[in-house]
Enzyme design. Sequence first.
Site, PDB file in Angstrom:
ATOM      1  N   SER A   1    -113.438 -19.768  21.657  1.00  0.00           N
ATOM      2  CA  SER A   1    -112.759 -19.890  20.369  1.00  0.00           C
ATOM      3  C   SER A   1    -111.627 -20.908  20.357  1.00  0.00           C
ATOM      4  CB  SER A   1    -112.247 -18.525  19.912  1.00  0.00           C
ATOM      5  OG  SER A   1    -111.491 -17.903  20.933  1.00  0.00           O
TER       6      SER A   1
ATOM      7  N   HIS B   1    -118.340 -17.676  17.144  1.00  0.00           N
ATOM      8  CA  HIS B   1    -118.239 -19.070  16.680  1.00  0.00           C
ATOM      9  C   HIS B   1    -119.550 -19.836  16.780  1.00  0.00           C
ATOM     10  CE1 HIS B   1    -113.905 -18.664  16.359  1.00  0.00           C
ATOM     11  NE2 HIS B   1    -113.986 -17.972  17.479  1.00  0.00           N
TER      12      HIS B   1
ATOM     13  N   LYS C   1    -116.478 -15.424  10.130  1.00  0.00           N
ATOM     14  CA  LYS C   1    -116.389 -16.848  10.417  1.00  0.00           C
ATOM     15  C   LYS C   1    -117.462 -17.595   9.615  1.00  0.00           C
ATOM     16  CE  LYS C   1    -113.514 -15.696  14.035  1.00  0.00           C
ATOM     17  NZ  LYS C   1    -113.403 -14.778  15.155  1.00  0.00           N
TER      18      LYS C   1
END
Length: 388
Positions: free
Chosen positions: A179, A207, A239
């Site tokens: 991250s 991610h 995300k």
Amino acid sequence: MASFPRRLAAVLSRRRSEGLYRQRLTLDSAQGPVVRVDGREYLNFCSNDYLGLAAHPRVVAAFQQAAATYGVGSGASHLVCGHSAPHHALEEALAEHTGRPRALLFSSGYMANTGILASLLQAGDYVFEDRLNHASLLDGGLHSGARFQRFPHGDVAALRTRLAAADGLKLVVVDGVFSMDGDTAPLRELASACAAQDAWLMVDDAHGFGVMGERGAGSTEAAGLGGAEVPVLMATLGKSLGTAGAFVAGSEDLIEALIQQARTYIYTTALPPAVAAASLASLRLLQEEAWRREHLANLVTRFRGGAQQLGLPLMNSASAIQPLLLGDAALAVRCSEQLRERGLLIGAIRPPTVPAGTSRLRITLSAAHSPEHVDRLLEQLAACWSGS
Ligand SMILES: *Cc1c(COP(=O)(O)O)cnc(C)c1O
């Protein structure tokens, strides 16, 4: 004499003197390439809304319609009466998209990781984590009761040695995309190390999910790995899906065992059904609109090319996370502030989020950015660099 007020004051003054004091921004707009703060507009390069879906009209409409039908609150935990049709439909769609038999929703990624690790692991087991893993994975591993070992970042040889020396059930845990660095875990090598030592591999793809892989199924899809190699796949919805919450995908028995045992699943109110409905709309968009991933990849290439020419301290990342490594915390804060004055929002990431001496500007790109946005970013970074 010790007291709580004195302790708090000491923490705050230490944070200030070390340049590590943290403050929040208050946004007056939706997430997007441009956000408004204190009446001024900024180009946003610090959000994790990688596909630009957080405020997408279809996602907003799905949220509104589900709120009209299901109300706002879920009313209870999943096991009492908080599990509704939108939650169920989303779980089925996530299982299908990741190619796993089942998926289970959690209210946040932090809760998913701590819940999974506490349920899977027992005293006497071993858990091996990359030292740059997300805090929720490190916390979950530390509190699991298992023997906890960190291995150097991305160092599969070191992991192999540790696995060979361990006698018991072994779980290896990594971020798919790290991250704060943006680099990808060596998943194929990790999977083969795990197979050779009879260890299970868990990947947190917060991610990578939605962004990596041909279909956006994430880093494991990009590495060509399925449920046999990665029996525990976790990802977040906050995300690239632009909503909130998280899920774990895996075997029937993994999911059923989590439903029985994961305390962060059992003892908490289910996500609002409308969040699940909005997440399903996002999932459909990322399935239908491969251009979002392609556009994002093009922006990453454009940024890296430009930054290289400017001699900026790029890190080894092919993802939407493109940090510039500055080292000193005060310098990172100063750069972030200068860029803010120039109309750009970019977060300064400092210890304890990253190791001391590796403070950085964490630049994130999104499919909502245009090539012109990236050019403006490069221009402002150049100006900042030559000035500082
Ligand atoms: C953001 C993040 C989490 C936590 O997810 P939340 O839903 O925000 O709690 C977990 N792991 C990684 C790698 C993350 O980046």
